[in-house]
Write a protein that holds these residues in place. Structure first.
Motif, mmCIF file in Angstrom:
data_model
loop_
_atom_site.group_PDB
_atom_site.id
_atom_site.type_symbol
_atom_site.label_atom_id
_atom_site.label_comp_id
_atom_site.label_asym_id
_atom_site.label_seq_id
_atom_site.Cartn_x
_atom_site.Cartn_y
_atom_site.Cartn_z
ATOM 1 N N GLU A 114 7.014 -15.362 0.884
ATOM 2 C CA GLU A 114 8.438 -15.758 0.876
ATOM 3 C C GLU A 114 9.230 -14.967 -0.154
ATOM 4 O OE1 GLU A 114 5.922 -18.049 0.747
ATOM 5 O OE2 GLU A 114 6.069 -18.419 2.915
ATOM 6 N N HIS A 115 8.636 -13.910 -0.707
ATOM 7 C CA HIS A 115 9.285 -13.043 -1.701
ATOM 8 C C HIS A 115 9.602 -13.797 -2.984
ATOM 9 C CE1 HIS A 115 10.493 -9.267 0.664
ATOM 10 N NE2 HIS A 115 9.571 -9.913 1.361
ATOM 11 N N ARG A 116 8.806 -14.772 -3.337
ATOM 12 C CA ARG A 116 8.959 -15.492 -4.595
ATOM 13 C C ARG A 116 7.919 -15.000 -5.594
ATOM 14 N NH1 ARG A 116 9.695 -21.798 -2.558
ATOM 15 N NH2 ARG A 116 11.648 -21.484 -1.400
ATOM 16 N N VAL A 117 8.325 -14.935 -6.853
ATOM 17 C CA VAL A 117 7.423 -14.477 -7.899
ATOM 18 C C VAL A 117 6.382 -15.560 -8.173
ATOM 19 C CG1 VAL A 117 7.227 -13.705 -10.284
ATOM 20 C CG2 VAL A 117 9.223 -13.045 -8.926
ATOM 21 N N VAL A 118 5.100 -15.217 -7.989
ATOM 22 C CA VAL A 118 4.019 -16.170 -8.241
ATOM 23 C C VAL A 118 3.234 -15.798 -9.493
ATOM 24 C CG1 VAL A 118 3.786 -16.849 -5.839
ATOM 25 C CG2 VAL A 118 2.495 -14.879 -6.677
ATOM 26 N N ARG A 132 14.339 -8.632 -0.937
ATOM 27 C CA ARG A 132 15.421 -9.337 -0.244
ATOM 28 C C ARG A 132 16.659 -9.466 -1.125
ATOM 29 N NH1 ARG A 132 12.163 -14.390 2.642
ATOM 30 N NH2 ARG A 132 10.872 -13.110 4.042
ATOM 31 N N LEU A 192 4.604 -10.991 -5.608
ATOM 32 C CA LEU A 192 5.439 -11.821 -4.744
ATOM 33 C C LEU A 192 4.602 -12.380 -3.606
ATOM 34 C CD1 LEU A 192 8.565 -9.478 -4.382
ATOM 35 C CD2 LEU A 192 8.026 -11.061 -6.229
ATOM 36 N N ASN A 193 4.890 -13.624 -3.228
ATOM 37 C CA ASN A 193 4.196 -14.192 -2.074
ATOM 38 C C ASN A 193 4.918 -13.807 -0.792
ATOM 39 O OD1 ASN A 193 6.487 -15.788 -2.022
ATOM 40 N ND2 ASN A 193 5.447 -17.666 -2.663
ATOM 41 N N GLU A 214 18.854 -10.597 -8.040
ATOM 42 C CA GLU A 214 18.297 -11.860 -8.514
ATOM 43 C C GLU A 214 16.870 -11.668 -9.016
ATOM 44 O OE1 GLU A 214 19.981 -11.413 -5.819
ATOM 45 O OE2 GLU A 214 21.738 -12.702 -6.046
ATOM 46 N N PHE A 215 16.118 -10.800 -8.355
ATOM 47 C CA PHE A 215 14.742 -10.551 -8.767
ATOM 48 C C PHE A 215 14.707 -9.915 -10.155
ATOM 49 C CE2 PHE A 215 11.317 -7.387 -9.051
ATOM 50 C CZ PHE A 215 10.217 -8.215 -8.997
ATOM 51 N N GLU A 275 15.668 -12.444 -12.813
ATOM 52 C CA GLU A 275 14.607 -13.416 -13.084
ATOM 53 C C GLU A 275 13.524 -12.809 -13.975
ATOM 54 O OE1 GLU A 275 11.224 -16.047 -10.711
ATOM 55 O OE2 GLU A 275 12.698 -14.879 -9.588
ATOM 56 N N ARG A 285 0.492 -10.578 -0.035
ATOM 57 C CA ARG A 285 1.341 -10.585 -1.228
ATOM 58 C C ARG A 285 1.680 -9.149 -1.623
ATOM 59 N NH1 ARG A 285 -1.613 -13.799 -5.717
ATOM 60 N NH2 ARG A 285 -3.347 -12.466 -5.046
#
Length: 224
Positions: A59-63, A31, A56-57, A35-36, A39, A103
């Protein structure tokens, strides 16, 4: 190992993926790739020769993420797959019991050379797809960090920063970063704490105190 191994992957017959083949696999797009990448770079400060795998989960957040170096003599996709799978098993549980992956595994490779696709990129692409499948994850984007900047291979998105040399601009936590001690009298320097000095008592005064203490003790005892 932590996880269920389904055996050989269906990609084992050809341990490399060309760029046209990668585009045809329908890899889900990030997305916000800038930013990815930023990070991941802040987390791992990768140098040339470093590979970063991230999960990524929905929600496209790094877990979860891990960075590691590979030996130059290991250039086959099979070796890369084993390295990726080993790190995925260390940083996150598998999703093999799910009906469909929730994921996504994403790969960032920091290397020298030009930004265009190379044979080694093809071997790493194959490794990412095989490792993601064996760990129950969806195969995500493949990105590179080169002197020209970052690039998401297959979809054309790229940027100048960060690049493969940006790790030298990161913070270096060493003892030499401690602030130097300012000399006495320097404006703005914090006042030094003075150590308390014990009062000096003469020997005659000590003996006089001891004598009076003995007299009081004798008097109290005699009064009983």
């Amino acid at each position: 190992m932590n996880g269920i191994d389904r055996g050989p992957s269906r990609y084992d017959s050809h341990r490399s993926i060309t760029l046209p083949e990668w585009r045809g696999h329908g890899v889900p797009l990030l997305r916000a790739p800038r930013e990815f990448v930023t990070e991941l770079h802040q987390r791992h400060l990768p140098q040339p020769g470093t590979t970063v795998v991230a999960v990524l989960n929905a929600e496209h957040r790094v877990v979860a993420s891990a960075s590691f170096g590979t030996r130059p003599q290991f250039s086959d996709g099979w070796d890369h797959r084993n390295a990726l799978l080993g790190h995925l098993r260390r940083i996150t549980p598998h999703d093999l019991k799910r009906r469909s992956p929730s994921r996504t595994a994403v790969l960032l490779r920091c290397r020298e050379g030009g930004p265009d696709w190379t044979e080694q990129d093809g071997a790493w692409m194959w490794a990412l797809r095989a490792a993601a499948e064996l760990h129950g994850l969806r195969c995500g984007s493949y990105l590179t960090l080169t002197p020209a900047g970052w690039q998401s291979l297959g979809d054309g998105r790229r940027g100048r920063n960060p690049h493969s040399g940006s790790w030298t601009l990161g913070p270096i936590h060493t003892v030499t970063e401690l602030p130097p001690r300012a000399p006495r009298g320097t404006p703005g320097a914090p006042p030094e704490r003075q150590q308390p000095v014990a009062p000096v008592t003469s020997l005659s005064a000590v003996r006089a105190l001891e004598g009076s203490h003995d007299d009081r003790t004798v008097r109290r005892t005699a009064a009983r």
